[in-house]
Each structure stands twice: as structure tokens, then as C-alpha cells.
Design a protein around this motif. Structure first.
Motif, PDB file in Angstrom:
ATOM      1  N   MET A   1      23.791 -28.128  -7.807  1.00 14.44           N
ATOM      2  CA  MET A   1      23.006 -27.223  -8.623  1.00 14.44           C
ATOM      3  C   MET A   1      22.364 -28.008  -9.764  1.00 14.44           C
ATOM      4  SD  MET A   1      24.139 -23.588 -10.077  1.00 14.44           S
ATOM      5  CE  MET A   1      24.499 -23.719 -11.783  1.00 14.44           C
ATOM      6  N   LYS A   2      21.120 -27.774  -9.959  1.00 14.11           N
ATOM      7  CA  LYS A   2      20.367 -28.493 -10.973  1.00 14.11           C
ATOM      8  C   LYS A   2      20.294 -27.655 -12.251  1.00 14.11           C
ATOM      9  CE  LYS A   2      16.377 -31.395 -10.905  1.00 14.11           C
ATOM     10  NZ  LYS A   2      15.100 -31.686 -10.317  1.00 14.11           N
ATOM     11  N   LEU A   3      20.603 -28.304 -13.402  1.00 13.74           N
ATOM     12  CA  LEU A   3      20.545 -27.609 -14.680  1.00 13.74           C
ATOM     13  C   LEU A   3      19.099 -27.528 -15.148  1.00 13.74           C
ATOM     14  CD1 LEU A   3      23.559 -29.265 -16.517  1.00 13.74           C
ATOM     15  CD2 LEU A   3      23.457 -26.994 -15.520  1.00 13.74           C
ATOM     16  N   PRO A   4      18.730 -26.410 -15.759  1.00 13.06           N
ATOM     17  CA  PRO A   4      17.358 -26.288 -16.234  1.00 13.06           C
ATOM     18  C   PRO A   4      17.141 -27.175 -17.457  1.00 13.06           C
ATOM     19  CG  PRO A   4      18.622 -24.378 -16.885  1.00 13.06           C
ATOM     20  CD  PRO A   4      19.502 -25.199 -15.993  1.00 13.06           C
ATOM     21  N   LYS A   5      15.952 -27.705 -17.587  1.00 11.51           N
ATOM     22  CA  LYS A   5      15.600 -28.499 -18.750  1.00 11.51           C
ATOM     23  C   LYS A   5      15.068 -27.572 -19.838  1.00 11.51           C
ATOM     24  CE  LYS A   5      14.640 -33.090 -17.233  1.00 11.51           C
ATOM     25  NZ  LYS A   5      13.741 -34.193 -17.415  1.00 11.51           N
ATOM     26  N   PHE A   6      15.589 -27.770 -21.030  1.00 18.36           N
ATOM     27  CA  PHE A   6      15.128 -26.982 -22.165  1.00 18.36           C
ATOM     28  C   PHE A   6      14.078 -27.773 -22.926  1.00 18.36           C
ATOM     29  CE2 PHE A   6      19.495 -25.324 -21.598  1.00 18.36           C
ATOM     30  CZ  PHE A   6      19.187 -23.985 -21.395  1.00 18.36           C
ATOM     31  N   SER A   7      13.214 -27.056 -23.563  1.00 22.64           N
ATOM     32  CA  SER A   7      12.179 -27.711 -24.356  1.00 22.64           C
ATOM     33  C   SER A   7      12.807 -28.305 -25.625  1.00 22.64           C
ATOM     34  CB  SER A   7      11.094 -26.713 -24.740  1.00 22.64           C
ATOM     35  OG  SER A   7      11.606 -25.781 -25.660  1.00 22.64           O
ATOM     36  N   LEU A   8      12.065 -29.152 -26.276  1.00 24.70           N
ATOM     37  CA  LEU A   8      12.547 -29.784 -27.501  1.00 24.70           C
ATOM     38  C   LEU A   8      12.848 -28.739 -28.567  1.00 24.70           C
ATOM     39  CD1 LEU A   8      13.142 -32.361 -29.086  1.00 24.70           C
ATOM     40  CD2 LEU A   8      10.723 -32.443 -29.699  1.00 24.70           C
ATOM     41  N   LYS A   9      11.995 -27.729 -28.670  1.00 19.79           N
ATOM     42  CA  LYS A   9      12.204 -26.657 -29.652  1.00 19.79           C
ATOM     43  C   LYS A   9      13.502 -25.915 -29.370  1.00 19.79           C
ATOM     44  CE  LYS A   9       7.387 -25.570 -30.718  1.00 19.79           C
ATOM     45  NZ  LYS A   9       6.359 -24.532 -30.672  1.00 19.79           N
ATOM     46  N   ALA A  10      13.756 -25.627 -28.110  1.00 17.52           N
ATOM     47  CA  ALA A  10      14.972 -24.900 -27.750  1.00 17.52           C
ATOM     48  C   ALA A  10      16.214 -25.737 -28.050  1.00 17.52           C
ATOM     49  CB  ALA A  10      14.941 -24.508 -26.280  1.00 17.52           C
ATOM     50  N   ARG A  11      16.170 -27.025 -27.747  1.00 14.44           N
ATOM     51  CA  ARG A  11      17.309 -27.899 -28.027  1.00 14.44           C
ATOM     52  C   ARG A  11      17.546 -28.032 -29.524  1.00 14.44           C
ATOM     53  NH1 ARG A  11      16.230 -33.117 -24.510  1.00 14.44           N
ATOM     54  NH2 ARG A  11      14.095 -32.433 -24.851  1.00 14.44           N
ATOM     55  N   LEU A  12      16.475 -28.156 -30.298  1.00 13.27           N
ATOM     56  CA  LEU A  12      16.627 -28.235 -31.754  1.00 13.27           C
ATOM     57  C   LEU A  12      17.181 -26.937 -32.335  1.00 13.27           C
ATOM     58  CD1 LEU A  12      13.419 -30.168 -32.860  1.00 13.27           C
ATOM     59  CD2 LEU A  12      15.785 -30.960 -32.964  1.00 13.27           C
ATOM     60  N   ALA A  13      16.687 -25.811 -31.851  1.00 14.51           N
ATOM     61  CA  ALA A  13      17.180 -24.517 -32.329  1.00 14.51           C
ATOM     62  C   ALA A  13      18.654 -24.343 -31.989  1.00 14.51           C
ATOM     63  CB  ALA A  13      16.348 -23.391 -31.729  1.00 14.51           C
ATOM     64  N   LEU A  14      19.044 -24.708 -30.791  1.00  6.80           N
ATOM     65  CA  LEU A  14      20.443 -24.597 -30.376  1.00  6.80           C
ATOM     66  C   LEU A  14      21.324 -25.533 -31.196  1.00  6.80           C
ATOM     67  CD1 LEU A  14      22.403 -23.275 -28.430  1.00  6.80           C
ATOM     68  CD2 LEU A  14      21.913 -25.109 -26.815  1.00  6.80           C
ATOM     69  N   SER A  15      20.852 -26.748 -31.436  1.00  7.45           N
ATOM     70  CA  SER A  15      21.617 -27.706 -32.240  1.00  7.45           C
ATOM     71  C   SER A  15      21.776 -27.210 -33.671  1.00  7.45           C
ATOM     72  CB  SER A  15      20.928 -29.070 -32.245  1.00  7.45           C
ATOM     73  OG  SER A  15      20.865 -29.597 -30.956  1.00  7.45           O
ATOM     74  N   LEU A  16      20.718 -26.672 -34.232  1.00  8.11           N
ATOM     75  CA  LEU A  16      20.778 -26.152 -35.591  1.00  8.11           C
ATOM     76  C   LEU A  16      21.727 -24.959 -35.678  1.00  8.11           C
ATOM     77  CD1 LEU A  16      19.745 -26.298 -38.484  1.00  8.11           C
ATOM     78  CD2 LEU A  16      17.880 -24.791 -37.805  1.00  8.11           C
ATOM     79  N   ALA A  17      21.663 -24.076 -34.697  1.00 11.39           N
ATOM     80  CA  ALA A  17      22.558 -22.923 -34.687  1.00 11.39           C
ATOM     81  C   ALA A  17      24.017 -23.368 -34.585  1.00 11.39           C
ATOM     82  CB  ALA A  17      22.197 -21.997 -33.531  1.00 11.39           C
ATOM     83  N   LEU A  18      24.295 -24.347 -33.764  1.00  7.45           N
ATOM     84  CA  LEU A  18      25.656 -24.863 -33.620  1.00  7.45           C
ATOM     85  C   LEU A  18      26.122 -25.519 -34.913  1.00  7.45           C
ATOM     86  CD1 LEU A  18      28.054 -25.307 -31.732  1.00  7.45           C
ATOM     87  CD2 LEU A  18      26.981 -27.447 -31.024  1.00  7.45           C
ATOM     88  N   LEU A  19      25.252 -26.284 -35.552  1.00 11.90           N
ATOM     89  CA  LEU A  19      25.588 -26.919 -36.814  1.00 11.90           C
ATOM     90  C   LEU A  19      25.889 -25.885 -37.895  1.00 11.90           C
ATOM     91  CD1 LEU A  19      25.787 -29.576 -38.448  1.00 11.90           C
ATOM     92  CD2 LEU A  19      23.361 -29.295 -38.958  1.00 11.90           C
ATOM     93  N   LEU A  20      25.082 -24.854 -37.978  1.00  7.22           N
ATOM     94  CA  LEU A  20      25.312 -23.785 -38.948  1.00  7.22           C
ATOM     95  C   LEU A  20      26.625 -23.061 -38.682  1.00  7.22           C
ATOM     96  CD1 LEU A  20      21.745 -22.267 -39.388  1.00  7.22           C
ATOM     97  CD2 LEU A  20      23.061 -23.570 -41.057  1.00  7.22           C
ATOM     98  N   LEU A  21      26.941 -22.857 -37.423  1.00 14.09           N
ATOM     99  CA  LEU A  21      28.192 -22.198 -37.065  1.00 14.09           C
ATOM    100  C   LEU A  21      29.394 -23.037 -37.479  1.00 14.09           C
ATOM    101  CD1 LEU A  21      29.434 -19.745 -35.610  1.00 14.09           C
ATOM    102  CD2 LEU A  21      29.382 -21.105 -33.527  1.00 14.09           C
TER     103      LEU A  21
END
Length: 78
Positions: free
Chosen positions: A1-21
Motif C-alpha cells: 500500500m502506498k502512502l499519500p504524499k502531502f503538500s508542503l503546507k499540509a506537512r508544515l501545518a501538521l508539524s506546527l499543530a503537533l508542536l503546539l500540542l
């Protein structure tokens, strides 16, 4: 199964959300620890005050009660 590639914006938003958490969790844990310590210190101070009042009342009524105090003003021995 191939994982979907996320855009740079999505990865940055997810990283920021995780950092804030993670930061929010660390701050909550720190504040909770400080609050507990503060509550314990306040309870001990109230208990020391109550004990001094009790000893004062009993020593004025009953003869022979001797009190040994610490340099900090706490009752060490009766």
C-alpha cells in the motif's frame, strides 16, 4: 500500500499543530505540579498555625506544658 504524499503546507501545518500540542501538554504538566506544591505548602502553613494556637490555648489552661520551638518558629517538641 502506498502512502499519500502531502503538500508542503499540509506537512508544515501538521508539524506546527503537533508542536503546539506538545508545548501545551508540557505547560499544563508544569502548572499542575506548581499548583500542587503551592497547595501543599499552604496546607502545611495552616496546620502549623493551628498547632501553635492549640498549644497556646492548652498551655494557658494546663500547667506543665513545655514547648520547644525551632529557629523558624515551628513547634518541634511538647
Amino acid at each position: 500500500m502506498k502512502l499519500p504524499k502531502f503538500s508542503l503546507k499540509a506537512r508544515l501545518a501538521l508539524s506546527l499543530a503537533l508542536l503546539l500540542l506538545v508545548c501545551s501538554g508540557a505547560m499544563f504538566a508544569t502548572f499542575d505540579y506548581q499548583t500542587q506544591r503551592s497547595m501543599i505548602a499552604a496546607a502545611q502553613a495552616r496546620q502549623d498555625t493551628s498547632l501553635r494556637i492549640l498549644v497556646d490555648q492548652f498551655s494557658s489552661v494546663y500547667d506543665g506544658i513545655e514547648v520547644e520551638m525551632s529557629p523558624h518558629g515551628q513547634i518541634e517538641e511538647l
